[in-house]
Structure formats: structure tokens, C-alpha cells
Scaffold this motif. Structure first.
Motif, PDB file in Angstrom:
ATOM      1  N   PRO A  40      38.391  20.775 -24.294  1.00 48.54           N
ATOM      2  CA  PRO A  40      38.459  21.820 -25.321  1.00 48.54           C
ATOM      3  C   PRO A  40      38.522  23.221 -24.713  1.00 48.54           C
ATOM      4  N   HIS A  41      39.079  24.151 -25.476  1.00 46.78           N
ATOM      5  CA  HIS A  41      39.174  25.530 -25.013  1.00 46.78           C
ATOM      6  C   HIS A  41      37.834  26.256 -25.106  1.00 46.78           C
ATOM      7  N   ARG A  42      36.998  25.825 -26.054  1.00 47.96           N
ATOM      8  CA  ARG A  42      35.701  26.468 -26.244  1.00 47.96           C
ATOM      9  C   ARG A  42      34.660  25.422 -26.593  1.00 47.96           C
ATOM     10  N   LEU A  43      33.395  25.731 -26.296  1.00 44.87           N
ATOM     11  CA  LEU A  43      32.278  24.939 -26.776  1.00 44.87           C
ATOM     12  C   LEU A  43      31.849  25.467 -28.138  1.00 44.87           C
ATOM     13  N   GLU A  44      31.374  24.584 -28.985  1.00 43.81           N
ATOM     14  CA  GLU A  44      31.035  24.988 -30.349  1.00 43.81           C
ATOM     15  C   GLU A  44      29.846  25.939 -30.391  1.00 43.81           C
ATOM     16  N   SER A  45      28.804  25.644 -29.616  1.00 47.12           N
ATOM     17  CA  SER A  45      27.582  26.461 -29.686  1.00 47.12           C
ATOM     18  C   SER A  45      27.061  26.723 -28.274  1.00 47.12           C
ATOM     19  N   PRO A  46      27.744  27.573 -27.512  1.00 41.04           N
ATOM     20  CA  PRO A  46      27.291  27.821 -26.137  1.00 41.04           C
ATOM     21  C   PRO A  46      25.940  28.529 -26.103  1.00 41.04           C
ATOM     22  N   LEU A  47      25.133  28.157 -25.119  1.00 41.00           N
ATOM     23  CA  LEU A  47      23.813  28.755 -24.930  1.00 41.00           C
ATOM     24  C   LEU A  47      23.784  29.710 -23.745  1.00 41.00           C
ATOM     25  N   GLY A  48      24.850  29.733 -22.986  1.00 37.53           N
ATOM     26  CA  GLY A  48      24.954  30.623 -21.843  1.00 37.53           C
ATOM     27  C   GLY A  48      26.401  30.747 -21.439  1.00 37.53           C
ATOM     28  N   HIS A  49      26.723  31.841 -20.777  1.00 39.19           N
ATOM     29  CA  HIS A  49      28.122  32.026 -20.372  1.00 39.19           C
ATOM     30  C   HIS A  49      28.187  32.964 -19.176  1.00 39.19           C
ATOM     31  N   GLY A  50      29.323  32.932 -18.498  1.00 35.06           N
ATOM     32  CA  GLY A  50      29.590  33.793 -17.361  1.00 35.06           C
ATOM     33  C   GLY A  50      31.086  33.963 -17.230  1.00 35.06           C
ATOM     34  N   PRO A  51      31.559  34.522 -16.121  1.00 25.93           N
ATOM     35  CA  PRO A  51      33.005  34.740 -15.952  1.00 25.93           C
ATOM     36  C   PRO A  51      33.788  33.428 -15.999  1.00 25.93           C
ATOM     37  N   GLY A  52      34.486  33.183 -17.104  1.00 28.88           N
ATOM     38  CA  GLY A  52      35.322  32.003 -17.232  1.00 28.88           C
ATOM     39  C   GLY A  52      34.587  30.743 -17.637  1.00 28.88           C
ATOM     40  N   TRP A  53      33.252  30.775 -17.768  1.00 26.90           N
ATOM     41  CA  TRP A  53      32.533  29.552 -18.100  1.00 26.90           C
ATOM     42  C   TRP A  53      31.567  29.771 -19.250  1.00 26.90           C
TER      43      TRP A  53
END
Length: 307
Positions: A40-53
Motif C-alpha cells: 500500500p501507498h499509506r498506512l491507515e493509522s500510522p503511529l510514527g513517521h520519518g523521511p519516507g517511512w
């Protein structure tokens, strides 16, 4: 399918894994399944993120412009969705992807190259471009055995024993200038990444089983003309250094916030393993001198422990 062992885990993969240790037989149930499938292009409910992830409780999704995407899930699967040539995405799969799997399993990973000296491992840590692999190659040429080049995957040993470092293949990743200076051209293999003058180089010798971690060295450049020096880090500074030298630091912090299992391992490292600031000249002509100083320091630690 291709079958490998990497960072203490068995892999069954639909594509070759450069630098990993091939298994003679397929594992009954592999620890990790690496497959090529839509991500998938995105996660539905991300809990953390950074450059490109971005990350949720048990998945890491990494997007690489022009190269594709991959997702590490539950410490057990790596799904690769390349945009074009799969070789363009594999260095990231074998780096960030493996690191994510280890974190999802509650492990601890340092950004360092590890060699075995007299039965124990020493990990050379530092940010990208600080010469970890170069010094590890010089130590291997001096009789040490390679444990791992970029990811130092740590695990708890048996009760009463210290932390272990899991082996990470049989290859170093070195730039052409270093390969030529060390006289390792005959051991040089394919490029790590297209357009990059860095190649997989077969180490003179490598371990195939975990080794006890005896010391961690954080690399720094010394002023011109200065000799190699070693300064032991006091406890609070050592704790911060372990955090700073985590593989993909921001990813490690996010995982630790969501999963506390690595805390016991980090505490064991701080209790049992000395950390040192290693200041040395960044000069290929003095590389053997630096390697000799490191070996003398490691063996001095053992002598003082026995006295």
C-alpha cells in the motif's frame, strides 16, 4: 526460493540477498519470508513517521521515490514492491527492512561494523561515512573475523552471560579507493547499488555463529597529526551514545516507544559492555597503525579483566 541466514534469522526469499549467508537446506519454517507483492501507498493509522517511512503497531512502510516501496510486518514478512529494477531497492530492504524486522522482534541494532577478536566481538559505531567498514576491513586483514558490516544485531545470551552479536553475512561494503588501498581487488564483487562506487567484498574470514560482545567503539576523527586514543564513556554518556548509535535512530526511538522489550537488552549492554570514544586519524596511509592500536587496546582490556 532462496534461503539464507542473516542477523540470527533464517530467510526464505523470492530474490537473491546479496551479502547474506546462503543455507544449504531450506528451513522448515523460516523466521522471515521475503516476497514480491503489492504494497500500500499509506498506512491507515500510522503511529510514527520519518523521511519516507511510517509505522503503526507492527508494520513499517518505506517509500523510495523512483525505486518503489516495501513493508516489514510483525518481524516475520518483508513485502517488496519495486518501481523498476529490483536491484535499486534491495540495499534499502537489506538495511532498513532488516533493521525494522529486528526491532519488531524486540531486538536492539547498532549502526556498526563488528569483528571477532580472540573469541569476542567488538563493534565499531559511527554515522554514515565515518569509516566503520574501512577499519573493520583493516582488522580482518590483520587476522580478525568479520561478524557483520552495517547492522550489529544484539541479543541476550544465556542467564549470567553478556549480550551477543549475531553474524550478518560474509561481505564488507567498501569504496573502490579503499579496496585498492587494502589490496582486496581480487575479493571485490558486484556493486552495492547502481551508480555507486561501493562493492561487496568477501572478508578474509567470517564467523557463522553469534559471538559475545566485549566492547563498543564510537568512531571520531582526531586532529591532524594526533595519535589514536581511547576514552571510556561514563554511564550516562554511554547510555546516550547507545541511543545515538542505534541503527536508523528515529526508527529505533519510535519502535522503543511502542514496544519496551528492547529495554532489558539495552540495560544488559550498559552493565556488561564498555563503550569507548575512539579518536583516530582518517588517513588510509595510517590505517594499519590504527588497526594495530585497536587490537592492542582490546587485548589490554582482557588482560586487565584477568589481573
Amino acid at each position: 526460493m532462496f534461503h539464507y541466514r542473516l542477523c540470527g534469522l533464517s530467510f526464505s526469499a523470492v530474490v537473491p540477498l546479496p551479502g547474506a549467508t546462503a543455507l544449504d537446506d531450506a528451513p522448515g519454517t523460516p523466521d522471515v519470508l521475503l516476497q514480491r507483492r503489492a504494497v500500500p501507498h499509506r498506512l491507515e493509522s500510522p503511529l510514527g513517521h520519518g523521511p519516507g517511512w511510517e509505522m503503526d503497531g507492527n508494520r513499517l512502510l518505506l517509500t523510495l521515490p523512483d525505486s518503489g516501496r516495501f513493508m516489514a510486518s510483525d518481524g516475520r514478512t518483508l513485502d517488496i514492491d519495486p518501481a523498476a529494477d529490483i536491484d535499486d531497492i534491495m540495499p534499502f530492504v537489506l538495511g532498513t527492512g532488516i533493521g525494522a524486522l529486528l526491532y519488531q522482534r524486540g531486538g536492539m541494532v547498532l549502526h556498526g561494523a563488528t569483528v571477532e577478536v580472540d573469541g569476542g566481538g567488538i563493534t565499531l559505531c559511527g554515522f554514515g561515512g565515518t569509516g566503520k567498514s574501512t577499519l573493520a576491513a583493516a582488522l580482518c586483514r590483520s587476522g580478525c573475523r568479520l561478524v557483520g558490516d552495517d547492522l550489529a544485531a544484539l541479543s541476550l545470551g544465556a542467564p549470567g552471560e553478556g549480550p551477543l552479536v549475531q553474524p550478518d553475512g560474509q561481505h564488507l561494503k567498501l569504496y573502490d579507493t579503499t579496496i585498492a588501498r587494502l589490496g582486496m581487488t581480487a575479493q571485490s564483487g558486484p556493486a552495492v547499488r547502481r551508480g555507486l562506487s561501493k562493492h561487496y567484498v568477501t572478508a578474509p574470514a567470517a564467523v557463522s555463529a553469534p559471538v559475545p560482545l566485549k566492547a563498543v567503539y564510537v568512531l571520531h576523527d582526531s586532529p591532524r597529526g594526533k595519535a589514536t586514543s581511547f576514552d571510556r564513556l561514563p554511564p550516562l554518556v554511554a547510555a546516550q551514545a547507545l541511543l545515538n548509535q542505534s541503527y536508523r535512530r528515529r526508527l529505533a526511538l519510535t519502535t522503543a516507544r511502542l514496544d519496551s522489550r528492547s529495554a532489558a537488552l539495552r540495560d544488559a549492554v550498559l552493565r556488561r559492555v564498555p563503550l569507548f570514544r575512539l579518536s583516530r586519524p582518517r588517513d588510509l596511509d595510517r590505517l594499519d597503525e590504527v588497526a594495530g592500536a585497536v587490537l592492542a587496546h582490546v587485548r589490554g582490556l582482557e588482560e586487565r579483566a584477568l589481573s
